[in-house]
Design a protein around this motif. Structure first.
Motif, PDB file in Angstrom:
ATOM      1  N   SER A 145       0.823  -1.217   0.000  1.00 24.89           N
ATOM      2  CA  SER A 145       0.000   0.000   0.000  1.00 24.89           C
ATOM      3  C   SER A 145       0.855   1.266   0.000  1.00 24.89           C
ATOM      4  O   SER A 145       0.511   2.249  -0.662  1.00 24.89           O
ATOM      5  CB  SER A 145      -0.936   0.006   1.209  1.00 24.89           C
ATOM      6  N   VAL A 189      -6.786   5.156  -0.684  1.00 26.89           N
ATOM      7  CA  VAL A 189      -5.620   4.308  -0.425  1.00 26.89           C
ATOM      8  C   VAL A 189      -4.639   4.958   0.554  1.00 26.89           C
ATOM      9  O   VAL A 189      -3.994   4.276   1.354  1.00 26.89           O
ATOM     10  CB  VAL A 189      -4.909   3.946  -1.751  1.00 26.89           C
ATOM     11  N   ILE A 191      -2.127  -4.937  -0.076  1.00 33.29           N
ATOM     12  CA  ILE A 191      -3.524  -4.799  -0.474  1.00 33.29           C
ATOM     13  C   ILE A 191      -3.744  -5.609  -1.752  1.00 33.29           C
ATOM     14  O   ILE A 191      -2.827  -5.780  -2.558  1.00 33.29           O
ATOM     15  CB  ILE A 191      -3.935  -3.324  -0.683  1.00 33.29           C
ATOM     16  N   PHE A 215      -5.951  -6.292  -5.253  1.00 31.11           N
ATOM     17  CA  PHE A 215      -6.858  -5.763  -6.268  1.00 31.11           C
ATOM     18  C   PHE A 215      -7.525  -6.926  -6.998  1.00 31.11           C
ATOM     19  O   PHE A 215      -6.843  -7.852  -7.458  1.00 31.11           O
ATOM     20  CB  PHE A 215      -6.097  -4.906  -7.285  1.00 31.11           C
ATOM     21  N   ILE A 252     -10.853  -3.567  -3.827  1.00 30.07           N
ATOM     22  CA  ILE A 252      -9.563  -3.425  -3.148  1.00 30.07           C
ATOM     23  C   ILE A 252      -9.726  -3.955  -1.729  1.00 30.07           C
ATOM     24  O   ILE A 252     -10.491  -3.390  -0.937  1.00 30.07           O
ATOM     25  CB  ILE A 252      -9.095  -1.959  -3.128  1.00 30.07           C
ATOM     26  N   TYR A 256      -8.121  -4.906   1.972  1.00 29.35           N
ATOM     27  CA  TYR A 256      -7.015  -4.663   2.905  1.00 29.35           C
ATOM     28  C   TYR A 256      -7.353  -5.329   4.230  1.00 29.35           C
ATOM     29  O   TYR A 256      -8.372  -6.018   4.357  1.00 29.35           O
ATOM     30  CB  TYR A 256      -6.734  -3.165   3.061  1.00 29.35           C
ATOM     31  N   LYS A 274     -12.652  -3.376   2.786  1.00 28.23           N
ATOM     32  CA  LYS A 274     -12.496  -3.384   1.331  1.00 28.23           C
ATOM     33  C   LYS A 274     -13.167  -2.151   0.731  1.00 28.23           C
ATOM     34  O   LYS A 274     -14.028  -1.517   1.346  1.00 28.23           O
ATOM     35  CB  LYS A 274     -13.107  -4.650   0.727  1.00 28.23           C
TER      36      LYS A 274
END
Length: 373
Positions: free
Chosen positions: A7, A79, A87, A89, A100, A102, A106
């Motif tokens: 990230s 982000v 992270i 994708f 996305i 994390y 998301k």
């Protein structure tokens, strides 16, 4: 498509290339950043149609290849709030919906078809090419940038001039009131020149501040491609002939004043408070080992005067300069002491470092202002 990325690296690269984008784009898709996933690498591209910036980062856990575009402002704002972590994708290659993921949640975004994004040719241009140390390019641009103009009638002045000969590389900028010429004694095989517009010059200045290694520049009459270790920039150049800058630099300056740069800047900042708001005129008077900095505002009956120790043994003289311009010039020099080379109150003054950097010849020129007395 699927990939994992850090990230922090993703966000820093995204924020850097997004500086290329314009607030008002003719093509709506230029509000987006283009992402291209191929061979285990993610290539990110941002453009305003005249300047394009590209960066490539390593990704892991890759599944699939392809292109997609996401509106940059929303992506950056989301982000940048994620702490440093991997992270993931997930991109639907048909609908271009982007998920996305994390550590704690998301995001769901709507992307666009990356094939609609206009990408210029980033390959090396055959006509001219040169490789320079990144620190040389950074010093040249950063010391010249403040002197570039905003002149619609003379667009050639609205950028940083790269002048290359077999014996040296010179960076020049001028707005008619001030001029910077930073020459580096670097042997090249080139005898060519180009004018880099302010926007890509500022972008390069920001990128090169922490860059190492070489900068590869290839160019022709209209375009330039510039490659660094982590970024590539393609831009439209300013067309036309740059003025003969050497002809305006005076050679015979009998009055040489050496003064501590920071003491000079501090005095100027205190005294300029009392200068006329319409002219910002600062008066300098040089006497034996004394430099007097003064300003006055007749409309408000206010004035200020300060004396600085200097190294000078010659005839007394006075000269006027625009205060903010003079401070800008002094801030662009890094040496402890500076030398003021003066001739008379009507001729341009030269300001140079008392000790030049190795292999560098830096000259700053400032046009005088008429004194009231």
């Amino acid at each position: 498509m699927r990939f994992n990325v850090s990230s922090s690296i993703f966000c820093s690269r995204l924020q850097m290339i997004s500086r290329v984008q314009s607030s008002k784009n003719a093509l709506p898709i230029l509000d987006c950043v283009l992402f291209s996933l191929s061979d285990g690498k993610l290539t990110m591209t941002a453009s305003d149609s005249e300047t394009t910036m590209v960066t490539t980062i390593e990704v892991t856990d890759v599944d699939g290849e392809g292109k997609f575009a996401i509106e940059s402002k929303q992506l950056i704002n989301s982000v940048k709030e994620i702490s440093d972590q991997p992270i993931t994708f997930l991109v639907d290659p048909v609908s271009y919906t982007v998920e996305i993921n994390y550590q704690n949640g998301k995001y769901n975004l709507i992307g666009r078809d990356g094939n609609d994004y206009p990408v210029p040719n980033m390959d090396e241009i055959d006509e001219h090419s040169i490789a320079l140390d990144a620190q040389v390019v950074f010093n040249g641009i950063s010391r010249c940038f403040f002197a570039t103009a905003d002149d619609e009638l003379r667009p050639q002045m609205n950028g940083v001039y790269f002048d290359m000969t077999p014996d040296n590389v010179t960076f020049v900028a001028s707005d008619g009131h001030k001029l910077v010429r930073d020459r580096f004694l670097i042997q090249t095989n080139e005898h060519s020149a180009f004018i880099l517009p302010k926007k890509p010059a500022l972008i390069l200045k920001n990128v090169l501040a922490k860059a190492e290694g070489e900068v590869s520049i290839s160019f022709d009459e209209r375009n330039a491609n510039i490659r660094l270790a982590d970024y590539a920039v393609s831009c439209r150049l300013i067309e036309g002939r740059y003025p003969n800058y050497n002809s305006v630099i005076p050679n015979d300056n009998p009055f040489m004043v050496t003064v501590d740069r920071m003491a000079f800047i501090s005095a100027l900042r205190r005294v300029i408070v009392f200068a006329s708001q319409s002219t910002s005129l600062i008066k300098l008077r040089v006497d034996t080992n004394t430099l007097t900095v003064s300003a006055q505002d007749i409309d408000f009956s206010s004035s200020a005067e300060e004396h600085i120790m200097c190294d000078y043994d010659g005839t007394s003289m006075s000269i006027g300069f625009n205060g903010p311009f003079l401070i800008d010039v002094l801030n662009s020099i890094t040496s402890t002491d500076v030398i003021l080379e003066l001739a008379d109150p009507s001729r341009a003054g030269l300001i140079t470092p008392a000790i030049q950097e190795d292999g560098e010849d830096l000259i700053m020129l400032l046009m005088p202002m008429m004194l009231n007395d």
